[in-house]
Motif scaffolding. Structure first.
Motif, short mmCIF file in Angstrom:
data_model
loop_
_atom_site.label_atom_id
_atom_site.label_comp_id
_atom_site.label_asym_id
_atom_site.label_seq_id
_atom_site.Cartn_x
_atom_site.Cartn_y
_atom_site.Cartn_z
N ALA A 1 0.81 -1.21 0.00
CA ALA A 1 0.00 0.00 0.00
C ALA A 1 0.85 1.26 0.00
O ALA A 1 0.46 2.29 -0.57
N TYR B 1 1.58 2.75 -3.44
CA TYR B 1 0.44 3.48 -4.00
C TYR B 1 0.34 4.87 -3.37
O TYR B 1 0.09 5.86 -4.07
N ALA B 2 0.53 4.94 -2.05
CA ALA B 2 0.46 6.23 -1.37
C ALA B 2 1.56 7.17 -1.84
O ALA B 2 1.32 8.36 -2.08
N HIS C 1 -1.72 -0.28 7.44
CA HIS C 1 -2.01 0.19 6.09
C HIS C 1 -1.41 1.58 5.86
O HIS C 1 -0.94 2.24 6.80
N TRP D 1 -2.12 5.21 3.22
CA TRP D 1 -2.88 5.89 2.17
C TRP D 1 -2.39 7.33 2.09
O TRP D 1 -1.29 7.64 2.56
N ASP E 1 -7.28 6.48 -0.87
CA ASP E 1 -6.61 5.19 -0.71
C ASP E 1 -6.43 4.57 -2.09
O ASP E 1 -7.30 3.82 -2.57
N ARG F 1 -4.57 2.20 -3.15
CA ARG F 1 -4.47 0.74 -3.18
C ARG F 1 -5.86 0.10 -3.27
O ARG F 1 -6.06 -0.90 -3.96
N PRO G 1 -10.95 6.89 2.17
CA PRO G 1 -11.04 6.16 3.44
C PRO G 1 -12.44 6.22 4.03
O PRO G 1 -13.15 7.23 3.90
N HIS H 1 -11.01 2.62 8.22
CA HIS H 1 -9.65 3.13 8.35
C HIS H 1 -9.46 3.81 9.71
O HIS H 1 -10.29 4.63 10.12
#
Length: 268
Positions: free
Chosen positions: A171, A174-175, A207, A209, A223, A225, A230, A234
């Motif tokens: 993740a 991606y963030a 996680h 994000w 987010d 991913r 969120p 989350h």
């Protein structure tokens, strides 16, 4: 949603270390999307730890370890009540100015192929950010579609067509991609760590994000991913420029790395 969390991490200092210092970013705060009902941090020396707010407004602990031997274990646990605000945090008092999050770091350098189409976009900032989130998913892959880079490497074939079933990136990748693309467009964006309830296969319960700033709505979570904003699934823990500035556990001098022993996240 009422969420119970138990998270254990460990790190081993180098042999012969006379004194070690651990920095912990493992304490969530109440805010627009969550209320902390209870929370505790347990480890040797935590009773004498220094507690302060770091440059990004996170609660940090500094724990001294005199002549540490073997593995150091940190356990955090508590209960959080979350509220689904469709990703909108708004403007939270006491936080750093949004302009701080325009700074590009080595981990948030994005390729122009990620954000180039949005340079002169006529859409609203919110539309651009949603488009950027979708673009990160296209480039890194989602549960429904393979990554573009992997398709090119396979001669235009998808993962299933090529017979290669590669796991999706973590993740944090991606963030970082989303944050880098937003900053390249001069939009303040920050990297966020936390916990995710009922995570799907391939997504850890711990996680990551992103959040980006809109002049009208304030801070909004994305987010990439999961390709969604969120929700009450989350739990927000810490925010910063990138994954390096939001490490949940850091040791000086550096040991053999941080190991996750257990992550337990349940909701009622």
């Amino acid at each position: 949603m009422r969420i119970a969390i138990r998270h254990q991490l460990s790190v081993t200092p180098p042999s012969g270390t006379a004194n070690a210092v651990l920095q912990l970013l493992l304490t969530p705060q109440s805010g627009p999307t969550q209320t902390v009902e209870s929370w505790s941090v347990e480890m040797a020396g935590i009773g004498n730890a220094g507690r302060f707010s770091d440059a990004y407004g996170n609660i940090a602990h500094l724990v001294n370890q005199s002549r540490p031997e073997g593995e150091l274990v940190v356990t955090v646990k508590g209960v959080i009540e979350t509220t689904d605000r469709h990703g909108v945090l708004g403007r939270v008092g006491g936080e750093p100015v949004p302009a701080l999050y325009r700074r590009v770091t080595p981990l948030t350098k994005a390729p122009v192929t990620l954000y180039g189409k949005y340079r002169n976009a006529r859409e609203s900032r919110l539309d651009v950010l949603h488009g950027l989130m979708a673009r990160v998913g296209e480039m890194l892959g989602t549960d429904e579609a393979p990554a573009q880079s992997q398709m090119q490497a396979d001669g235009g074939q998808s993962q299933s067509q090529s017979g290669v079933d590669k796991p999706l990136p973590p993740a944090g990748d991606y963030a970082h991609g989303f944050v880098g693309g937003a900053r390249a467009l001069d939009i303040p964006a920050r990297y966020v760590t936390g916990y995710l309830v009922d995570a799907e296969d391939g997504v850890a319960s711990f996680h990551a994000w992103a959040e980006a700033f809109d002049d009208g709505l304030g801070w909004i979570g994305f987010d990439p991913r999961l390709q969604m904003c969120p929700t009450d699934r989350h739990v927000r823990l810490a925010a910063g420029l990138d994954g390096l500035s939001t490490q949940p556990l850091r040791l000086v001098p550096a040991g053999d790395g941080v190991h996750e022993i257990e992550v337990s996240v349940t909701a009622a």
